[in-house]
Scaffold this motif. Structure first.
Motif, PDB file in Angstrom:
ATOM      1  N   ALA A   1       0.816  -1.221   0.000  1.00 41.96           N
ATOM      2  CA  ALA A   1       0.000   0.000   0.000  1.00 41.96           C
ATOM      3  C   ALA A   1       0.847   1.266   0.000  1.00 41.96           C
ATOM      4  CB  ALA A   1      -0.928  -0.005   1.216  1.00 41.96           C
ATOM      5  N   ALA A   2       2.155   1.118   0.097  1.00 43.48           N
ATOM      6  CA  ALA A   2       3.045   2.284   0.193  1.00 43.48           C
ATOM      7  C   ALA A   2       3.267   2.935  -1.173  1.00 43.48           C
ATOM      8  CB  ALA A   2       4.383   1.857   0.791  1.00 43.48           C
ATOM      9  N   THR A   3       3.685   4.180  -1.128  1.00 39.61           N
ATOM     10  CA  THR A   3       4.085   4.898  -2.346  1.00 39.61           C
ATOM     11  C   THR A   3       5.478   5.464  -2.115  1.00 39.61           C
ATOM     12  OG1 THR A   3       3.001   6.898  -1.556  1.00 39.61           O
ATOM     13  CG2 THR A   3       1.743   5.518  -3.074  1.00 39.61           C
ATOM     14  N   PRO A   4       6.300   5.473  -3.157  1.00 41.41           N
ATOM     15  CA  PRO A   4       7.674   5.946  -2.979  1.00 41.41           C
ATOM     16  C   PRO A   4       7.754   7.463  -2.857  1.00 41.41           C
ATOM     17  CG  PRO A   4       7.301   5.366  -5.263  1.00 41.41           C
ATOM     18  CD  PRO A   4       6.048   5.000  -4.511  1.00 41.41           C
ATOM     19  N   GLU A   5       8.781   7.907  -2.180  1.00 40.39           N
ATOM     20  CA  GLU A   5       9.100   9.332  -2.098  1.00 40.39           C
ATOM     21  C   GLU A   5       9.834   9.716  -3.380  1.00 40.39           C
ATOM     22  OE1 GLU A   5       8.327  11.536   0.403  1.00 40.39           O
ATOM     23  OE2 GLU A   5       7.145   9.905   1.224  1.00 40.39           O
ATOM     24  N   PRO A   6       9.620  10.929  -3.881  1.00 40.51           N
ATOM     25  CA  PRO A   6      10.264  11.308  -5.143  1.00 40.51           C
ATOM     26  C   PRO A   6      11.779  11.472  -5.043  1.00 40.51           C
ATOM     27  CG  PRO A   6       8.999  13.140  -4.238  1.00 40.51           C
ATOM     28  CD  PRO A   6       8.722  11.949  -3.381  1.00 40.51           C
ATOM     29  N   ASP A   7      12.278  11.852  -3.899  1.00 40.97           N
ATOM     30  CA  ASP A   7      13.714  12.050  -3.721  1.00 40.97           C
ATOM     31  C   ASP A   7      14.226  11.070  -2.682  1.00 40.97           C
ATOM     32  OD1 ASP A   7      13.303  14.230  -5.344  1.00 40.97           O
ATOM     33  OD2 ASP A   7      13.232  15.667  -3.690  1.00 40.97           O
ATOM     34  N   GLY A   8      15.521  10.881  -2.665  1.00 38.69           N
ATOM     35  CA  GLY A   8      16.105  10.002  -1.665  1.00 38.69           C
ATOM     36  C   GLY A   8      17.539  10.368  -1.385  1.00 38.69           C
ATOM     37  N   ASP A   9      17.987  10.030  -0.181  1.00 37.27           N
ATOM     38  CA  ASP A   9      19.372  10.265   0.180  1.00 37.27           C
ATOM     39  C   ASP A   9      19.987   8.944   0.635  1.00 37.27           C
ATOM     40  OD1 ASP A   9      18.321   9.834   2.714  1.00 37.27           O
ATOM     41  OD2 ASP A   9      18.423  11.933   3.303  1.00 37.27           O
ATOM     42  N   GLU A  10      21.177   9.006   1.189  1.00 41.13           N
ATOM     43  CA  GLU A  10      21.861   7.783   1.624  1.00 41.13           C
ATOM     44  C   GLU A  10      21.070   7.043   2.692  1.00 41.13           C
ATOM     45  OE1 GLU A  10      26.037   8.027   2.530  1.00 41.13           O
ATOM     46  OE2 GLU A  10      26.315   9.540   0.962  1.00 41.13           O
ATOM     47  N   GLU A  11      20.413   7.783   3.569  1.00 37.35           N
ATOM     48  CA  GLU A  11      19.601   7.160   4.608  1.00 37.35           C
ATOM     49  C   GLU A  11      18.441   6.389   3.981  1.00 37.35           C
ATOM     50  OE1 GLU A  11      17.003   9.064   8.032  1.00 37.35           O
ATOM     51  OE2 GLU A  11      19.144   9.527   8.290  1.00 37.35           O
ATOM     52  N   ASP A  12      17.830   6.965   2.943  1.00 35.56           N
ATOM     53  CA  ASP A  12      16.737   6.288   2.237  1.00 35.56           C
ATOM     54  C   ASP A  12      17.245   5.048   1.508  1.00 35.56           C
ATOM     55  OD1 ASP A  12      14.841   8.154   3.088  1.00 35.56           O
ATOM     56  OD2 ASP A  12      15.228   9.472   1.373  1.00 35.56           O
ATOM     57  N   GLU A  13      18.457   5.127   0.957  1.00 34.39           N
ATOM     58  CA  GLU A  13      19.063   3.964   0.296  1.00 34.39           C
ATOM     59  C   GLU A  13      19.233   2.813   1.285  1.00 34.39           C
ATOM     60  OE1 GLU A  13      19.934   3.030  -2.750  1.00 34.39           O
ATOM     61  OE2 GLU A  13      19.651   4.900  -3.840  1.00 34.39           O
ATOM     62  N   ALA A  14      19.693   3.151   2.483  1.00 32.61           N
ATOM     63  CA  ALA A  14      19.881   2.126   3.509  1.00 32.61           C
ATOM     64  C   ALA A  14      18.533   1.518   3.912  1.00 32.61           C
ATOM     65  CB  ALA A  14      20.589   2.715   4.727  1.00 32.61           C
ATOM     66  N   ALA A  15      17.516   2.353   4.055  1.00 35.80           N
ATOM     67  CA  ALA A  15      16.177   1.856   4.407  1.00 35.80           C
ATOM     68  C   ALA A  15      15.635   0.960   3.296  1.00 35.80           C
ATOM     69  CB  ALA A  15      15.230   3.027   4.661  1.00 35.80           C
ATOM     70  N   TYR A  16      15.844   1.367   2.046  1.00 37.55           N
ATOM     71  CA  TYR A  16      15.406   0.546   0.908  1.00 37.55           C
ATOM     72  C   TYR A  16      16.062  -0.835   0.967  1.00 37.55           C
ATOM     73  CZ  TYR A  16      15.075  -1.265  -3.827  1.00 37.55           C
ATOM     74  OH  TYR A  16      14.861  -2.093  -4.905  1.00 37.55           O
ATOM     75  N   ALA A  17      17.367  -0.870   1.213  1.00 36.82           N
ATOM     76  CA  ALA A  17      18.090  -2.149   1.271  1.00 36.82           C
ATOM     77  C   ALA A  17      17.531  -3.031   2.384  1.00 36.82           C
ATOM     78  CB  ALA A  17      19.584  -1.898   1.479  1.00 36.82           C
ATOM     79  N   GLU A  18      17.205  -2.444   3.527  1.00 36.77           N
ATOM     80  CA  GLU A  18      16.627  -3.211   4.633  1.00 36.77           C
ATOM     81  C   GLU A  18      15.241  -3.747   4.269  1.00 36.77           C
ATOM     82  OE1 GLU A  18      16.648  -1.276   8.453  1.00 36.77           O
ATOM     83  OE2 GLU A  18      18.716  -0.590   8.157  1.00 36.77           O
ATOM     84  N   ILE A  19      14.441  -2.928   3.628  1.00 40.71           N
ATOM     85  CA  ILE A  19      13.092  -3.359   3.242  1.00 40.71           C
ATOM     86  C   ILE A  19      13.177  -4.475   2.202  1.00 40.71           C
ATOM     87  CG2 ILE A  19      10.952  -2.641   2.108  1.00 40.71           C
ATOM     88  CD1 ILE A  19      11.410   0.135   3.441  1.00 40.71           C
ATOM     89  N   GLU A  20      14.070  -4.318   1.231  1.00 44.52           N
ATOM     90  CA  GLU A  20      14.229  -5.361   0.211  1.00 44.52           C
ATOM     91  C   GLU A  20      14.614  -6.692   0.863  1.00 44.52           C
ATOM     92  OE1 GLU A  20      16.964  -6.492  -3.664  1.00 44.52           O
ATOM     93  OE2 GLU A  20      16.988  -4.416  -2.954  1.00 44.52           O
ATOM     94  N   GLU A  21      15.537  -6.650   1.815  1.00 45.27           N
ATOM     95  CA  GLU A  21      15.944  -7.877   2.505  1.00 45.27           C
ATOM     96  C   GLU A  21      14.787  -8.446   3.324  1.00 45.27           C
ATOM     97  OE1 GLU A  21      18.345 -11.073   3.900  1.00 45.27           O
ATOM     98  OE2 GLU A  21      18.272  -9.850   2.083  1.00 45.27           O
ATOM     99  N   PHE A  22      14.026  -7.589   3.980  1.00 48.43           N
ATOM    100  CA  PHE A  22      12.862  -8.070   4.730  1.00 48.43           C
ATOM    101  C   PHE A  22      11.881  -8.782   3.799  1.00 48.43           C
ATOM    102  CE2 PHE A  22       8.404  -7.561   5.655  1.00 48.43           C
ATOM    103  CZ  PHE A  22       8.313  -8.293   6.831  1.00 48.43           C
ATOM    104  N   VAL A  23      11.584  -8.195   2.649  1.00 49.47           N
ATOM    105  CA  VAL A  23      10.635  -8.780   1.696  1.00 49.47           C
ATOM    106  C   VAL A  23      11.147 -10.137   1.219  1.00 49.47           C
ATOM    107  CG1 VAL A  23       9.596  -8.495  -0.600  1.00 49.47           C
ATOM    108  CG2 VAL A  23       9.642  -6.566   1.008  1.00 49.47           C
ATOM    109  N   ARG A  24      12.416 -10.215   0.931  1.00 48.94           N
ATOM    110  CA  ARG A  24      13.024 -11.469   0.478  1.00 48.94           C
ATOM    111  C   ARG A  24      12.852 -12.562   1.536  1.00 48.94           C
ATOM    112  NH1 ARG A  24      17.436 -14.529   0.398  1.00 48.94           N
ATOM    113  NH2 ARG A  24      18.381 -13.565   2.204  1.00 48.94           N
TER     114      ARG A  24
END
Length: 181
Positions: A137-160
């Motif tokens: 149900a989430a929608t992505p933020e238009p911009d991102g920084d290094e902190e967002d990159e780290a959060a993305y990597a954690e979420i991807e691993e959680f989904v996997r």
């Protein structure tokens, strides 16, 4: 047969050529959800996960057939070599995030089709499924920084890991129980 997924772009090209109205990541999520929920391994798997009897079959040697074979092999990999079909790491974070959320939406749909109303889930499996629903149900933020990159990597691993957990609950555990009986 290789356990490596075909590239996102090759699946995208084939999806477009077949005029399927689904994003490559969502298609892979639906396929994985179908498999994790105990869906039958059949030549018409594409029709099953799209809930469309008119959907074409994946041609032998095609990117979609490779996607199916690699996904099945990855779920059975004892080293947990399961991967999500997502755009390359050099794609913008918003694009990768949208694809990850698409993957989750597809997974939920495929899982629901295969697992039915009351799949045999552990407490952890139920929590993982609830979390996947929130991500879908989430929608992505238009911009991102290094902190967002780290959060993305954690979420991807959680989904996997969540997909592997749900596959374990619905496919591996019943298979193991059958062997014991």
């Amino acid at each position: 047969m290789s356990d490596d997924l075909p590239s996102w772009s090759s699946v995208d090209a084939e999806v477009r050529a077949l005029t399927l109205s689904i994003a490559p990541s969502e298609l892979h999520g639906a396929l994985c959800g179908w498999m994790a929920g105990g869906g039958a391994d059949a030549p018409d798997w594409l029709a099953k996960i799209l809930a469309d009897d008119q959907a074409p079959r994946a041609a032998e040697g095609s990117a979609l057939q490779s996607l199916h074979a690699a996904s099945r092999a990855q779920f059975e990999d004892r080293d947990f070599g399961f991967a999500l079909l997502l755009p390359d790491d050099d794609a913008p974070l918003a694009e990768r995030s949208e694809a990850l959320f698409d993957w989750c939406r597809g997974f939920l749909g495929g899982f629901g089709l295969a697992g039915g109303k009351d799949p045999p889930l552990s407490e952890e499996g139920r929590e993982a499924l609830d979390d996947l629903a929130r991500l879908a149900a989430a929608t992505p933020e238009p911009d991102g920084d290094e902190e967002d990159e780290a959060a993305y990597a954690e979420i991807e691993e959680f989904v996997r890991v969540a997909a592997l957990l749900l596959h374990g609950d619905c496919v591996l555990a019943p298979r193991h129980r059958q062997r014991l009986n």
